[in-house]
Design an enzyme around this catalytic site. Structure first.
Site, PDB file in Angstrom:
ATOM      1  N   SER A   1       0.939  -1.274  -0.147  1.00 24.20           N
ATOM      2  CA  SER A   1       0.077   0.007  -0.030  1.00 24.20           C
ATOM      3  C   SER A   1       0.671   1.319   0.042  1.00 24.20           C
ATOM      4  CB  SER A   1      -0.854   0.184   1.357  1.00 24.20           C
ATOM      5  OG  SER A   1      -1.697   1.198   1.295  1.00 24.20           O
TER       6      SER A   1
ATOM      7  N   HIS B   1      -0.030  -1.192  -4.559  1.00 24.81           N
ATOM      8  CA  HIS B   1      -1.402  -0.906  -4.106  1.00 24.81           C
ATOM      9  C   HIS B   1      -1.450   0.471  -4.077  1.00 24.81           C
ATOM     10  CE1 HIS B   1      -5.287  -2.172  -2.809  1.00 24.81           C
ATOM     11  NE2 HIS B   1      -5.424  -0.985  -1.935  1.00 24.81           N
TER      12      HIS B   1
ATOM     13  N   ASP C   1      -4.102   3.426  -3.496  1.00 21.13           N
ATOM     14  CA  ASP C   1      -5.333   3.900  -2.854  1.00 21.13           C
ATOM     15  C   ASP C   1      -5.708   5.410  -3.440  1.00 21.13           C
ATOM     16  OD1 ASP C   1      -6.144   1.669  -1.166  1.00 21.13           O
ATOM     17  OD2 ASP C   1      -4.280   2.152  -0.073  1.00 21.13           O
TER      18      ASP C   1
ATOM     19  N   MET D   1      -8.355   8.415  -3.616  1.00 23.19           N
ATOM     20  CA  MET D   1      -9.611   8.820  -2.811  1.00 23.19           C
ATOM     21  C   MET D   1     -10.145  10.388  -3.499  1.00 23.19           C
ATOM     22  SD  MET D   1      -8.376   7.974   0.854  1.00 23.19           S
ATOM     23  CE  MET D   1      -7.761   6.167   1.372  1.00 23.19           C
TER      24      MET D   1
ATOM     25  N   HIS E   1      -6.708   0.808  -6.506  1.00 28.05           N
ATOM     26  CA  HIS E   1      -8.006   0.730  -5.933  1.00 28.05           C
ATOM     27  C   HIS E   1      -8.737   2.131  -5.820  1.00 28.05           C
ATOM     28  CE1 HIS E   1      -9.844  -0.080  -1.667  1.00 28.05           C
ATOM     29  NE2 HIS E   1     -10.750   0.142  -2.501  1.00 28.05           N
TER      30      HIS E   1
ATOM     31  N   MET F   1     -11.217   4.600  -4.696  1.00 29.83           N
ATOM     32  CA  MET F   1     -12.304   4.645  -3.847  1.00 29.83           C
ATOM     33  C   MET F   1     -12.962   5.933  -4.104  1.00 29.83           C
ATOM     34  SD  MET F   1     -10.429   3.340  -0.488  1.00 29.83           S
ATOM     35  CE  MET F   1      -8.735   3.335  -1.432  1.00 29.83           C
TER      36      MET F   1
ATOM     37  N   MET G   1     -12.963  -5.489   1.383  1.00 24.24           N
ATOM     38  CA  MET G   1     -12.573  -4.487   2.352  1.00 24.24           C
ATOM     39  C   MET G   1     -12.664  -5.207   3.782  1.00 24.24           C
ATOM     40  SD  MET G   1     -11.076  -2.130   0.916  1.00 24.24           S
ATOM     41  CE  MET G   1     -10.799  -1.350   2.313  1.00 24.24           C
TER      42      MET G   1
ATOM     43  N   GLY H   1      -4.244   2.119   9.132  1.00 21.84           N
ATOM     44  CA  GLY H   1      -4.145   2.143  10.712  1.00 21.84           C
ATOM     45  C   GLY H   1      -5.465   1.761  11.569  1.00 21.84           C
TER      46      GLY H   1
ATOM     47  N   ASP I   1      -7.897  -6.176   2.026  1.00 20.24           N
ATOM     48  CA  ASP I   1      -7.457  -4.967   2.496  1.00 20.24           C
ATOM     49  C   ASP I   1      -7.803  -4.269   3.670  1.00 20.24           C
ATOM     50  OD1 ASP I   1      -6.300  -2.357   1.949  1.00 20.24           O
ATOM     51  OD2 ASP I   1      -7.742  -1.712   0.151  1.00 20.24           O
ATOM     52  N   GLY I   2      -6.983  -3.955   4.420  1.00 20.37           N
ATOM     53  CA  GLY I   2      -7.522  -3.364   5.937  1.00 20.37           C
ATOM     54  C   GLY I   2      -6.803  -4.312   7.003  1.00 20.37           C
TER      55      GLY I   2
ATOM     56  N   GLY J   1      -0.184  -2.918   4.243  1.00 20.84           N
ATOM     57  CA  GLY J   1      -0.077  -1.394   4.709  1.00 20.84           C
ATOM     58  C   GLY J   1       0.629  -1.118   6.104  1.00 20.84           C
ATOM     59  N   SER J   2       0.141  -0.444   7.061  1.00 20.73           N
ATOM     60  CA  SER J   2       1.071   0.021   8.210  1.00 20.73           C
ATOM     61  C   SER J   2       0.866  -1.331   9.248  1.00 20.73           C
ATOM     62  CB  SER J   2       0.326   1.088   8.678  1.00 20.73           C
ATOM     63  OG  SER J   2      -1.049   0.771   9.055  1.00 20.73           O
TER      64      SER J   2
HETATM   65  C1  DX5 Z   1      -7.621   1.490   3.641  1.00 16.12           C
HETATM   66  C2  DX5 Z   1      -6.553   1.291   2.487  1.00 16.12           C
HETATM   67  C3  DX5 Z   1      -5.630   0.326   2.801  1.00 16.12           C
HETATM   68  C4  DX5 Z   1      -4.818   0.581   3.968  1.00 16.12           C
HETATM   69  C5  DX5 Z   1      -4.388  -0.765   4.536  1.00 16.12           C
HETATM   70  O1  DX5 Z   1      -8.592   2.347   3.076  1.00 16.12           O
HETATM   71  O2  DX5 Z   1      -7.413   1.039   1.211  1.00 16.12           O
HETATM   72  O3  DX5 Z   1      -4.768   0.106   1.577  1.00 16.12           O
HETATM   73  O4  DX5 Z   1      -3.602   1.488   3.698  1.00 16.12           O
HETATM   74  O5  DX5 Z   1      -3.134  -0.400   5.625  1.00 16.12           O
HETATM   75  P1  DX5 Z   1      -3.391  -0.881   7.079  1.00 16.12           P
HETATM   76  O6  DX5 Z   1      -2.351  -2.026   7.375  1.00 16.12           O
HETATM   77  O7  DX5 Z   1      -2.869   0.519   7.476  1.00 16.12           O
HETATM   78  O8  DX5 Z   1      -4.597  -1.096   7.383  1.00 16.12           O
HETATM   79 ZN    ZN Z   2      -6.893  -0.342  -0.912  1.00 17.50          ZN
END
Ligand code: DX5
Ligand code: ZN
Length: 224
Positions: free
Chosen positions: A8, A33, A35, A37, A66, A68, A137, A145, A175-176, A197-198
Protein backbone atom coordinates in the site's frame (compact mmCIF):
# COMPACT_ATOMS: atom_id res chain seq x y z
CA UNK A 1 -1.03 -21.74 -2.50
CA UNK A 2 0.87 -18.86 -4.03
CA UNK A 3 0.01 -15.80 -1.93
CA UNK A 4 0.63 -12.40 -3.52
CA UNK A 5 1.44 -9.24 -1.60
CA UNK A 6 0.21 -5.86 -2.86
CA UNK A 7 1.99 -3.10 -0.95
CA UNK A 8 0.00 0.00 0.00
CA UNK A 9 1.77 3.09 -1.34
CA UNK A 10 -0.36 5.45 0.79
CA UNK A 11 1.54 4.06 3.79
CA UNK A 12 4.94 5.04 2.33
CA UNK A 13 7.00 8.02 3.43
CA UNK A 14 6.16 10.41 0.55
CA UNK A 15 9.33 12.40 1.19
CA UNK A 16 11.34 9.42 0.01
CA UNK A 17 8.85 7.73 -2.31
CA UNK A 18 11.35 6.70 -5.00
CA UNK A 19 13.60 4.91 -2.52
CA UNK A 20 10.59 3.20 -0.91
CA UNK A 21 9.42 1.89 -4.30
CA UNK A 22 12.90 0.39 -4.87
CA UNK A 23 12.82 -1.16 -1.38
CA UNK A 24 9.41 -2.70 -2.12
CA UNK A 25 10.66 -4.03 -5.45
CA UNK A 26 13.76 -5.53 -3.80
CA UNK A 27 11.65 -7.03 -1.03
CA UNK A 28 9.60 -8.89 -3.69
CA UNK A 29 6.32 -6.96 -3.74
CA UNK A 30 3.98 -8.65 -6.25
CA UNK A 31 1.95 -5.46 -6.82
CA UNK A 32 2.06 -1.81 -5.79
CA UNK A 33 -1.37 -0.92 -4.35
CA UNK A 34 -2.53 2.65 -5.02
CA UNK A 35 -5.40 3.92 -2.90
CA UNK A 36 -7.13 6.66 -4.89
CA UNK A 37 -9.64 8.75 -2.91
CA UNK A 38 -12.07 11.51 -3.86
CA UNK A 39 -12.90 13.06 -0.46
CA UNK A 40 -16.52 12.06 -1.10
CA UNK A 41 -16.89 8.29 -1.36
CA UNK A 42 -14.28 8.22 1.42
CA UNK A 43 -13.40 11.17 3.66
CA UNK A 44 -9.78 11.53 2.60
CA UNK A 45 -7.42 12.37 -0.29
CA UNK A 46 -4.23 10.65 -1.33
CA UNK A 47 -2.79 10.72 -4.84
CA UNK A 48 -3.66 11.00 -8.52
CA UNK A 49 -2.62 9.77 -11.97
CA UNK A 50 0.51 11.97 -12.21
CA UNK A 51 2.01 10.26 -9.22
CA UNK A 52 1.41 6.83 -10.73
CA UNK A 53 2.99 8.00 -13.96
CA UNK A 54 6.20 9.06 -12.19
CA UNK A 55 6.43 5.73 -10.39
CA UNK A 56 5.60 3.78 -13.60
CA UNK A 57 8.78 5.22 -15.10
CA UNK A 58 10.97 3.65 -12.43
CA UNK A 59 9.60 0.14 -11.83
CA UNK A 60 8.07 -2.84 -13.59
CA UNK A 61 6.16 -4.10 -10.53
CA UNK A 62 2.48 -4.39 -11.58
CA UNK A 63 0.14 -1.61 -10.42
CA UNK A 64 -3.01 -2.52 -8.51
CA UNK A 65 -5.13 0.64 -8.37
CA UNK A 66 -8.00 0.79 -5.88
CA UNK A 67 -10.42 3.56 -6.86
CA UNK A 68 -12.37 4.79 -3.83
CA UNK A 69 -14.22 7.37 -5.93
CA UNK A 70 -17.81 7.90 -7.02
CA UNK A 71 -18.58 7.35 -10.72
CA UNK A 72 -15.22 5.67 -11.36
CA UNK A 73 -15.95 5.35 -15.10
CA UNK A 74 -14.75 8.97 -15.36
CA UNK A 75 -11.20 7.94 -14.44
CA UNK A 76 -10.77 4.49 -15.96
CA UNK A 77 -8.84 5.64 -19.04
CA UNK A 78 -6.59 8.02 -17.18
CA UNK A 79 -5.55 5.48 -14.53
CA UNK A 80 -4.89 2.82 -17.15
CA UNK A 81 -2.87 5.20 -19.33
CA UNK A 82 -0.73 6.06 -16.31
CA UNK A 83 0.16 2.44 -15.75
CA UNK A 84 -2.48 0.45 -13.85
CA UNK A 85 -2.40 -3.26 -14.68
CA UNK A 86 -5.33 -4.01 -12.40
CA UNK A 87 -8.09 -1.45 -11.79
CA UNK A 88 -10.53 -1.96 -8.93
CA UNK A 89 -13.85 -0.14 -8.54
CA UNK A 90 -16.39 -0.19 -5.70
CA UNK A 91 -19.85 -1.65 -6.31
CA UNK A 92 -21.24 1.04 -3.97
CA UNK A 93 -19.75 3.87 -6.04
CA UNK A 94 -20.60 2.74 -9.57
CA UNK A 95 -24.03 3.01 -11.21
CA UNK A 96 -23.31 0.76 -14.19
CA UNK A 97 -20.96 -1.94 -13.05
CA UNK A 98 -20.99 -4.13 -16.17
CA UNK A 99 -20.35 -1.16 -18.44
CA UNK A 100 -17.47 0.05 -16.27
CA UNK A 101 -15.91 -3.41 -15.96
CA UNK A 102 -16.12 -3.71 -19.76
CA UNK A 103 -14.48 -0.28 -20.13
CA UNK A 104 -11.58 -1.38 -17.92
CA UNK A 105 -11.07 -4.54 -20.00
CA UNK A 106 -11.40 -2.72 -23.32
CA UNK A 107 -8.64 -0.39 -22.18
CA UNK A 108 -6.37 -3.35 -21.58
CA UNK A 109 -6.35 -3.72 -17.79
CA UNK A 110 -7.61 -6.49 -15.51
CA UNK A 111 -10.84 -5.57 -13.70
CA UNK A 112 -11.58 -5.93 -10.01
CA UNK A 113 -14.60 -5.05 -7.91
CA UNK A 114 -14.43 -4.06 -4.25
CA UNK A 115 -17.08 -4.25 -1.54
CA UNK A 116 -17.18 -2.45 1.81
CA UNK A 117 -17.51 -4.45 5.04
CA UNK A 118 -21.30 -3.96 5.28
CA UNK A 119 -22.02 -4.72 1.62
CA UNK A 120 -23.41 -8.24 1.09
CA UNK A 121 -21.71 -10.75 -1.19
CA UNK A 122 -24.97 -11.03 -3.15
CA UNK A 123 -24.10 -7.65 -4.75
CA UNK A 124 -21.48 -9.60 -6.74
CA UNK A 125 -23.79 -12.35 -8.00
CA UNK A 126 -24.23 -10.97 -11.51
CA UNK A 127 -20.72 -9.61 -12.02
CA UNK A 128 -18.49 -12.30 -10.48
CA UNK A 129 -17.77 -14.20 -13.67
CA UNK A 130 -16.73 -11.00 -15.46
CA UNK A 131 -13.86 -10.02 -13.15
CA UNK A 132 -10.28 -11.02 -12.44
CA UNK A 133 -10.55 -10.21 -8.76
CA UNK A 134 -12.84 -9.32 -5.86
CA UNK A 135 -11.52 -7.03 -3.14
CA UNK A 136 -13.03 -7.66 0.27
CA UNK A 137 -12.57 -4.59 2.45
CA UNK A 138 -11.84 -5.63 6.03
CA UNK A 139 -12.11 -2.01 7.26
CA UNK A 140 -14.27 0.86 6.08
CA UNK A 141 -11.99 2.39 3.45
CA UNK A 142 -10.32 5.78 3.71
CA UNK A 143 -7.57 5.48 6.28
CA UNK A 144 -4.62 3.30 7.15
CA UNK A 145 -4.15 1.97 10.68
CA UNK A 146 -7.72 0.82 11.44
CA UNK A 147 -8.84 -2.42 13.16
CA UNK A 148 -10.18 -5.34 11.12
CA UNK A 149 -13.96 -5.81 11.20
CA UNK A 150 -14.13 -9.48 12.31
CA UNK A 151 -16.95 -10.55 9.96
CA UNK A 152 -14.49 -10.04 7.06
CA UNK A 153 -13.08 -13.52 7.69
CA UNK A 154 -16.48 -15.17 7.32
CA UNK A 155 -17.11 -13.09 4.21
CA UNK A 156 -13.87 -14.25 2.58
CA UNK A 157 -14.76 -17.88 3.35
CA UNK A 158 -18.25 -17.50 1.89
CA UNK A 159 -16.88 -15.85 -1.24
CA UNK A 160 -14.27 -18.60 -1.63
CA UNK A 161 -17.06 -21.20 -1.51
CA UNK A 162 -19.15 -19.26 -4.01
CA UNK A 163 -16.24 -18.97 -6.47
CA UNK A 164 -15.21 -22.60 -6.09
CA UNK A 165 -18.69 -24.03 -6.34
CA UNK A 166 -19.33 -22.01 -9.52
CA UNK A 167 -16.02 -23.32 -10.94
CA UNK A 168 -14.77 -19.75 -11.53
CA UNK A 169 -11.22 -18.48 -11.61
CA UNK A 170 -11.53 -15.26 -9.59
CA UNK A 171 -8.88 -14.02 -7.18
CA UNK A 172 -9.79 -12.80 -3.69
CA UNK A 173 -7.93 -9.79 -2.34
CA UNK A 174 -8.27 -8.44 1.20
CA UNK A 175 -7.49 -4.87 2.27
CA UNK A 176 -7.37 -3.32 5.73
CA UNK A 177 -5.43 -4.33 8.85
CA UNK A 178 -3.75 -7.27 7.12
CA UNK A 179 -1.51 -7.77 10.14
CA UNK A 180 0.88 -10.59 11.03
CA UNK A 181 -1.90 -11.97 13.21
CA UNK A 182 -4.85 -11.48 10.81
CA UNK A 183 -3.14 -12.49 7.54
CA UNK A 184 -2.99 -16.26 8.29
CA UNK A 185 -6.73 -16.26 9.11
CA UNK A 186 -7.50 -14.36 5.89
CA UNK A 187 -5.44 -16.81 3.85
CA UNK A 188 -6.98 -19.84 5.60
CA UNK A 189 -10.41 -18.43 4.67
CA UNK A 190 -9.38 -18.20 1.00
CA UNK A 191 -7.70 -14.84 0.33
CA UNK A 192 -4.90 -14.93 -2.26
CA UNK A 193 -3.77 -11.31 -2.55
CA UNK A 194 -2.96 -9.41 0.64
CA UNK A 195 -2.82 -5.62 0.78
CA UNK A 196 0.10 -4.87 3.05
CA UNK A 197 0.03 -1.48 4.78
CA UNK A 198 0.94 -0.10 8.17
CA UNK A 199 0.02 -3.43 9.81
CA UNK A 200 2.88 -5.35 8.15
CA UNK A 201 5.24 -4.16 5.39
CA UNK A 202 5.10 -0.54 6.60
CA UNK A 203 5.26 -1.51 10.28
CA UNK A 204 6.84 1.20 12.38
CA UNK A 205 9.08 -1.26 14.26
CA UNK A 206 10.82 -2.85 11.26
CA UNK A 207 12.19 -2.27 7.79
CA UNK A 208 10.18 -2.99 4.65
CA UNK A 209 12.28 -6.10 3.97
CA UNK A 210 11.75 -7.39 7.51
CA UNK A 211 8.01 -6.65 7.37
CA UNK A 212 7.66 -8.50 4.06
CA UNK A 213 9.66 -11.52 5.37
CA UNK A 214 7.61 -11.70 8.52
CA UNK A 215 4.31 -11.43 6.63
CA UNK A 216 5.30 -14.27 4.28
CA UNK A 217 6.49 -16.42 7.21
CA UNK A 218 3.21 -15.83 9.04
CA UNK A 219 1.07 -16.90 6.09
CA UNK A 220 3.26 -20.00 5.62
CA UNK A 221 2.48 -20.82 9.26
CA UNK A 222 6.14 -20.68 10.31
CA UNK A 223 7.03 -19.91 13.90
CA UNK A 224 8.49 -16.41 14.25
C1 DX5 B 1 -7.64 1.57 3.56
C2 DX5 B 1 -6.61 1.35 2.51
C3 DX5 B 1 -5.55 0.34 2.80
C4 DX5 B 1 -4.66 0.60 3.96
C5 DX5 B 1 -4.23 -0.72 4.51
O1 DX5 B 1 -8.58 2.48 3.04
O2 DX5 B 1 -7.31 0.90 1.36
O3 DX5 B 1 -4.78 0.09 1.65
O4 DX5 B 1 -3.57 1.38 3.65
O5 DX5 B 1 -3.22 -0.64 5.46
P1 DX5 B 1 -3.35 -0.89 7.03
O6 DX5 B 1 -2.48 -2.05 7.35
O7 DX5 B 1 -2.84 0.37 7.66
O8 DX5 B 1 -4.79 -1.14 7.38
ZN1 ZN C 1 -6.79 -0.17 -0.79
Amino acid sequence: MDIKVSTSIMCADFLRLGEVVKELENAGADYLHFDIMDGHFVPNFTMGPDMLKSIRNMTDVPFDTHLMVYDPERYVESFIQTGSDLLVIHTEACKHLHRTVDLIKQNGAMAGVAINPATPLSSLDYILEQVFMVLIMSVDPGFAGQKMIPSAIRKIRELRNKIDSAGLDVQIQVDGNVSFENAPKMVAAGAEILVAGSSSVFHRDMSIREGMEKLRQCVRGEKI
